[in-house]
Design a protein around this motif. Structure first.
Motif, PDB file in Angstrom:
ATOM      1  N   LYS A 114      36.723  28.354  41.594  1.00  7.60           N
ATOM      2  CA  LYS A 114      38.110  28.471  40.990  1.00  7.60           C
ATOM      3  C   LYS A 114      38.116  29.554  39.887  1.00  7.60           C
ATOM      4  CE  LYS A 114      39.363  23.442  41.690  1.00  7.60           C
ATOM      5  NZ  LYS A 114      38.705  22.413  41.228  1.00  7.60           N
ATOM      6  N   PRO A 115      37.990  30.770  40.393  1.00 16.71           N
ATOM      7  CA  PRO A 115      37.845  31.639  39.280  1.00 16.71           C
ATOM      8  C   PRO A 115      39.256  31.866  38.324  1.00 16.71           C
ATOM      9  CG  PRO A 115      38.420  32.698  41.651  1.00 16.71           C
ATOM     10  CD  PRO A 115      38.189  31.046  41.665  1.00 16.71           C
ATOM     11  N   LEU A 116      38.651  32.214  36.978  1.00 15.02           N
ATOM     12  CA  LEU A 116      39.643  32.620  35.979  1.00 15.02           C
ATOM     13  C   LEU A 116      40.329  33.889  36.359  1.00 15.02           C
ATOM     14  CD1 LEU A 116      37.894  30.954  32.659  1.00 15.02           C
ATOM     15  CD2 LEU A 116      40.037  29.845  34.151  1.00 15.02           C
ATOM     16  N   TYR A 117      39.332  35.010  36.710  1.00 14.82           N
ATOM     17  CA  TYR A 117      39.559  36.120  36.831  1.00 14.82           C
ATOM     18  C   TYR A 117      39.199  36.821  38.216  1.00 14.82           C
ATOM     19  CZ  TYR A 117      39.129  35.438  31.715  1.00 14.82           C
ATOM     20  OH  TYR A 117      39.303  34.993  30.463  1.00 14.82           O
ATOM     21  N   ARG A 118      40.212  37.668  38.625  1.00 12.88           N
ATOM     22  CA  ARG A 118      39.816  38.218  40.034  1.00 12.88           C
ATOM     23  C   ARG A 118      39.596  39.474  39.890  1.00 12.88           C
ATOM     24  NH1 ARG A 118      41.011  34.063  44.031  1.00 12.88           N
ATOM     25  NH2 ARG A 118      42.276  32.475  43.063  1.00 12.88           N
ATOM     26  N   ILE A 119      38.703  40.067  40.807  1.00 15.26           N
ATOM     27  CA  ILE A 119      38.553  41.515  40.637  1.00 15.26           C
ATOM     28  C   ILE A 119      39.557  42.402  41.367  1.00 15.26           C
ATOM     29  CG2 ILE A 119      37.071  42.078  42.730  1.00 15.26           C
ATOM     30  CD1 ILE A 119      35.976  42.830  39.142  1.00 15.26           C
ATOM     31  N   GLU A 120      40.192  41.879  42.185  1.00 19.11           N
ATOM     32  CA  GLU A 120      41.280  42.389  43.042  1.00 19.11           C
ATOM     33  C   GLU A 120      42.375  42.808  42.386  1.00 19.11           C
ATOM     34  OE1 GLU A 120      40.785  39.207  44.271  1.00 19.11           O
ATOM     35  OE2 GLU A 120      38.813  39.819  45.282  1.00 19.11           O
ATOM     36  N   GLY A 121      43.068  43.885  42.724  1.00 19.04           N
ATOM     37  CA  GLY A 121      44.450  44.333  41.952  1.00 19.04           C
ATOM     38  C   GLY A 121      44.045  45.153  40.628  1.00 19.04           C
ATOM     39  N   GLU A 122      45.305  45.463  40.466  1.00 20.55           N
ATOM     40  CA  GLU A 122      45.540  46.409  39.122  1.00 20.55           C
ATOM     41  C   GLU A 122      46.106  45.536  38.010  1.00 20.55           C
ATOM     42  OE1 GLU A 122      44.587  49.497  38.408  1.00 20.55           O
ATOM     43  OE2 GLU A 122      43.383  49.607  40.320  1.00 20.55           O
ATOM     44  N   PRO A 123      45.568  45.777  37.019  1.00 22.21           N
ATOM     45  CA  PRO A 123      45.762  45.043  35.544  1.00 22.21           C
ATOM     46  C   PRO A 123      47.177  45.251  35.394  1.00 22.21           C
ATOM     47  CG  PRO A 123      44.619  47.109  35.092  1.00 22.21           C
ATOM     48  CD  PRO A 123      44.302  46.833  36.576  1.00 22.21           C
ATOM     49  N   MET A 141      49.257  41.314  30.954  1.00 24.94           N
ATOM     50  CA  MET A 141      48.598  41.940  32.075  1.00 24.94           C
ATOM     51  C   MET A 141      48.110  40.657  33.033  1.00 24.94           C
ATOM     52  SD  MET A 141      45.209  42.977  30.364  1.00 24.94           S
ATOM     53  CE  MET A 141      45.321  43.384  28.717  1.00 24.94           C
ATOM     54  N   HIS A 142      47.842  40.867  34.201  1.00 20.82           N
ATOM     55  CA  HIS A 142      47.380  39.925  35.142  1.00 20.82           C
ATOM     56  C   HIS A 142      45.924  39.559  34.629  1.00 20.82           C
ATOM     57  CE1 HIS A 142      50.830  40.130  37.357  1.00 20.82           C
ATOM     58  NE2 HIS A 142      50.640  41.595  37.803  1.00 20.82           N
ATOM     59  N   SER A 143      45.358  38.349  35.111  1.00 22.98           N
ATOM     60  CA  SER A 143      44.114  38.261  34.739  1.00 22.98           C
ATOM     61  C   SER A 143      43.162  38.791  35.692  1.00 22.98           C
ATOM     62  CB  SER A 143      43.696  36.720  34.697  1.00 22.98           C
ATOM     63  OG  SER A 143      44.254  35.938  35.451  1.00 22.98           O
ATOM     64  N   VAL A 144      42.910  40.046  35.693  1.00 18.74           N
ATOM     65  CA  VAL A 144      42.014  40.811  36.332  1.00 18.74           C
ATOM     66  C   VAL A 144      40.675  40.612  35.756  1.00 18.74           C
ATOM     67  CG1 VAL A 144      41.343  43.276  37.393  1.00 18.74           C
ATOM     68  CG2 VAL A 144      43.698  42.445  37.378  1.00 18.74           C
ATOM     69  N   GLY A 145      39.625  40.789  36.490  1.00 10.08           N
ATOM     70  CA  GLY A 145      38.339  40.502  35.936  1.00 10.08           C
ATOM     71  C   GLY A 145      37.387  40.017  37.089  1.00 10.08           C
TER      72      GLY A 145
END
Ligand SMILES: [Zn+2]
Ligand SMILES: [Zn+2]
Ligand SMILES: [Zn+2]
Length: 318
Positions: A50-59, A70-74
């Motif tokens: 259940k990731p808090l941050y996801r690598i996909e997508g632009e911030p 911002m979206h939680s990118v990471g």
């Protein structure tokens, strides 16, 4: 002799633990360290269920008044420290722990290459009073587009000290502690375990390299000899901490990502000189839960000197 053993004909029950080797749960494996004899892997990194941050997508960072939205990118990964459910950082072999440390270093380096990432955190919460999430021996990594607040305070304080004295504050602490020998728990090769002068919680313990190095993931970890010393010191220190309490938080503080520094802010220009990586272990001692925080001023009912004496004398194996 023959017979129908029901256990043989029925499908094997699924392992209740998703991280155990042979679990039926499919995991998104990110990386794994080379296997030691008899196991398919020795430590591996998987995407957090259940990731808090996801690598996909632009911030998609945008201003909203004084705030940045911002979206939680990471990234959010679980580092499975050992294929075996019962091998923790305090009872695994030094070789197994060294495999885990190397994997951790590789993951941090890899995540720092992403220009969007500003900081990579490695932490472990163990015990029900510390918010442990999985029963399997695991640590977690988060890669974020911001530097977590506590780390930011520490980075700024280290930079201010450096600006004033042209020396690394952690190197100064190490020198003084080694000279006074009052709060040092143990030295092992190039690494030191000590109780800091002003602990935030009773039995707070740090592990640091004795010689200046800003990044855990960079230099020393490429040298297997150093890694084995760090593995042994980490194992022995956790055994000592566990003689006081089972529950603890562990966090690695390493330099922020400076591969893509902000040109305007001029941040982290002296980071390699002013910061010094370390591991902080914060035991959760229920009976001593009187410690509190007030505007970053901490009170601990156990002095570092008392804590060191007790931790030094703790019975540990090997
Ligand atoms: Zn397990
Ligand atoms: Zn230093
Ligand atoms: Zn720190």
């Amino acid at each position: 002799m023959t017979g129908d053993d029901p256990a043989e004909t029925e499908p094997r029950p699924e392992s209740a633990c998703r991280f155990c080797d042979g679990s039926a749960t499919s995991l998104q494996v990110v990386a794994k360290s080379p296997n030691s004899p008899g196991t398919p892997w020795s430590a591996r990194s998987v995407v957090h269920p259940k990731p808090l941050y996801r690598i996909e997508g632009e911030p998609d960072r945008r201003g909203d008044g004084i705030y940045d939205r911002m979206h939680s990118v990471g990234a959010h990964e679980v580092l499975v420290e050992n294929p075996r459910h019962d091998r923790h950082l305090w009872n695994a072999t030094d070789d197994e722990i060294a495999h885990f440390l190397r994997l951790a270093a590789e993951r941090i380096l890899d995540l720092k290459r992403d220009p969007r990432i500003k900081y990579v955190s490695l932490f472990k919460d163990y015990g029900k009073n510390a918010g442990q999430e999985f029963s399997h021996p695991t640590s977690q990594i988060t890669a974020t587009m911001f530097v977590p607040r506590r780390v930011l305070y520490e980075l700024r304080a280290a930079r201010e000290y450096f600006v004033g004295k042209e020396r690394c504050v952690f190197c100064d602490i190490i020198q003084q502690e080694e000279r006074q020998a009052q709060r040092v728990i143990e030295a092992r090769g190039d690494y030191l375990a000590l109780c800091p002068y002003a602990p935030r919680v009773p039995y707070e313990t740090w592990i640091l390299p004795r010689y200046h190095d800003s990044s855990f993931e960079r230099a020393g970890l490429n040298r297997p000899g150093l890694r084995m010393n760090l593995a042994a010191l980490l194992r022995r220190t956790l055994q000592r901490v566990r003689s006081v309490t089972e529950d603890f938080h562990l966090v690695l503080h390493t330099s922020p990502s400076s591969i893509h520094p902000s040109k305007n802010l001029g941040y982290w220009k002296t980071i390699d000189d002013d910061y010094h990586w370390h591991i902080e272990i914060l035991p959760v001692v229920q009976s001593k839960a009187r410690s509190y925080t007030f505007k970053e001023v901490y009170y601990s009912p156990v002095s570092s000197e008392t804590a060191v004496k007790q931790l030094r004398e703790a019975k540990i194996d090997g």
